[in-house]
Write a protein that holds these residues in place. Structure first.
Motif, PDB file in Angstrom:
ATOM      1  N   GLN A  23      32.812   9.928   1.999  1.00  0.00           N
ATOM      2  CA  GLN A  23      33.517  11.204   2.243  1.00  0.00           C
ATOM      3  C   GLN A  23      34.940  11.137   1.692  1.00  0.00           C
ATOM      4  OE1 GLN A  23      33.698  12.575   6.349  1.00  0.00           O
ATOM      5  NE2 GLN A  23      31.670  11.713   6.750  1.00  0.00           N
TER       6      GLN A  23
ATOM      7  N   ALA B 252      34.895  11.368  -1.982  1.00  0.00           N
ATOM      8  CA  ALA B 252      34.585  12.749  -2.389  1.00  0.00           C
ATOM      9  C   ALA B 252      35.813  13.641  -2.276  1.00  0.00           C
ATOM     10  CB  ALA B 252      33.446  13.303  -1.536  1.00  0.00           C
ATOM     11  N   ARG B 253      36.595  13.440  -1.224  1.00  0.00           N
ATOM     12  CA  ARG B 253      37.826  14.232  -1.062  1.00  0.00           C
ATOM     13  C   ARG B 253      38.841  13.885  -2.142  1.00  0.00           C
ATOM     14  NH1 ARG B 253      39.679  15.061   5.108  1.00  0.00           N
ATOM     15  NH2 ARG B 253      37.667  15.432   6.053  1.00  0.00           N
TER      16      ARG B 253
ATOM     17  N   GLN C 152      38.165  12.934  -5.064  1.00  0.00           N
ATOM     18  CA  GLN C 152      37.642  13.543  -6.281  1.00  0.00           C
ATOM     19  C   GLN C 152      38.214  14.959  -6.456  1.00  0.00           C
ATOM     20  OE1 GLN C 152      34.438  11.433  -7.092  1.00  0.00           O
ATOM     21  NE2 GLN C 152      35.425  11.686  -9.069  1.00  0.00           N
ATOM     22  N   LYS C 153      38.355  15.666  -5.332  1.00  0.00           N
ATOM     23  CA  LYS C 153      38.914  17.019  -5.370  1.00  0.00           C
ATOM     24  C   LYS C 153      40.355  17.024  -5.861  1.00  0.00           C
ATOM     25  CE  LYS C 153      35.934  18.829  -1.757  1.00  0.00           C
ATOM     26  NZ  LYS C 153      35.824  19.106  -0.325  1.00  0.00           N
ATOM     27  N   PHE C 154      41.070  15.900  -5.638  1.00  0.00           N
ATOM     28  CA  PHE C 154      42.440  15.763  -6.145  1.00  0.00           C
ATOM     29  C   PHE C 154      42.425  15.239  -7.578  1.00  0.00           C
ATOM     30  CE2 PHE C 154      43.256  14.902  -1.486  1.00  0.00           C
ATOM     31  CZ  PHE C 154      43.950  16.075  -1.237  1.00  0.00           C
ATOM     32  N   GLY C 155      41.231  15.057  -8.146  1.00  0.00           N
ATOM     33  CA  GLY C 155      41.114  14.524  -9.499  1.00  0.00           C
ATOM     34  C   GLY C 155      41.247  13.013  -9.560  1.00  0.00           C
TER      35      GLY C 155
ATOM     36  N   ASP D 107      39.408   9.509  -9.342  1.00  0.00           N
ATOM     37  CA  ASP D 107      38.069   8.981  -9.487  1.00  0.00           C
ATOM     38  C   ASP D 107      37.975   7.561  -8.930  1.00  0.00           C
ATOM     39  OD1 ASP D 107      35.410   8.883 -10.259  1.00  0.00           O
ATOM     40  OD2 ASP D 107      35.883   8.176 -12.283  1.00  0.00           O
TER      41      ASP D 107
END
Length: 129
Positions: free
Chosen positions: A42, A45-46, A48-51, A53
């Protein structure tokens, strides 16, 4: 050099990790479990939302390292030493500062954290018997 963590975490990546980690929901999940792969999935994944990786293993490793470093700095400070410090100490203190005391204080104010209806329900049940 390709170690298990891959590339170094940037300041912004660590800030983002701490921001996700400071989420009360994430903290509660982490407090209660040892097998925490799902939680770190999780977190990844969060990020990832901030770019950012990062996989769950990298997030978990960074989390553990930050937590360990924080604890050693905190111990040094508690023993009166000011020579030890770390980046992000204040942010981590906001998250972890309460958890070092929580075991001691939980038992003291356990009653006050309960919703009032719990204590009422308990006393009703006692009077029935």
């Amino acid at each position: 050099v390709a170690n298990e963590g891959g590339k170094h975490w940037t300041v912004n990546e660590v800030r983002a990790l701490i921001r996700v980690w400071s989420d009360k929901n994430i903290q509660q999940q982490l407090e209660g479990t040892v097998r925490n792969k799902r939680i770190f999935e999780q977190v990844a994944a969060r990020l990832q939302k901030f770019g950012i990786d990062r996989d769950w293993k990298q997030c978990r490793t960074k989390y553990k390292n930050l937590k360990h470093e924080y604890k050693s700095v905190k111990c040094a400070q508690d023993s009166g030493s000011t020579s030890k410090s770390m980046k992000f100490f204040n942010e981590l203190d906001g998250i972890l500062g309460h958890s070092t005391m929580e075991q001691a204080s939980k038992s003291d104010n356990d009653e006050s954290e309960r919703p009032p209806e719990w204590t009422e329900a308990k006393s009703e049940k006692d009077s029935i018997g």
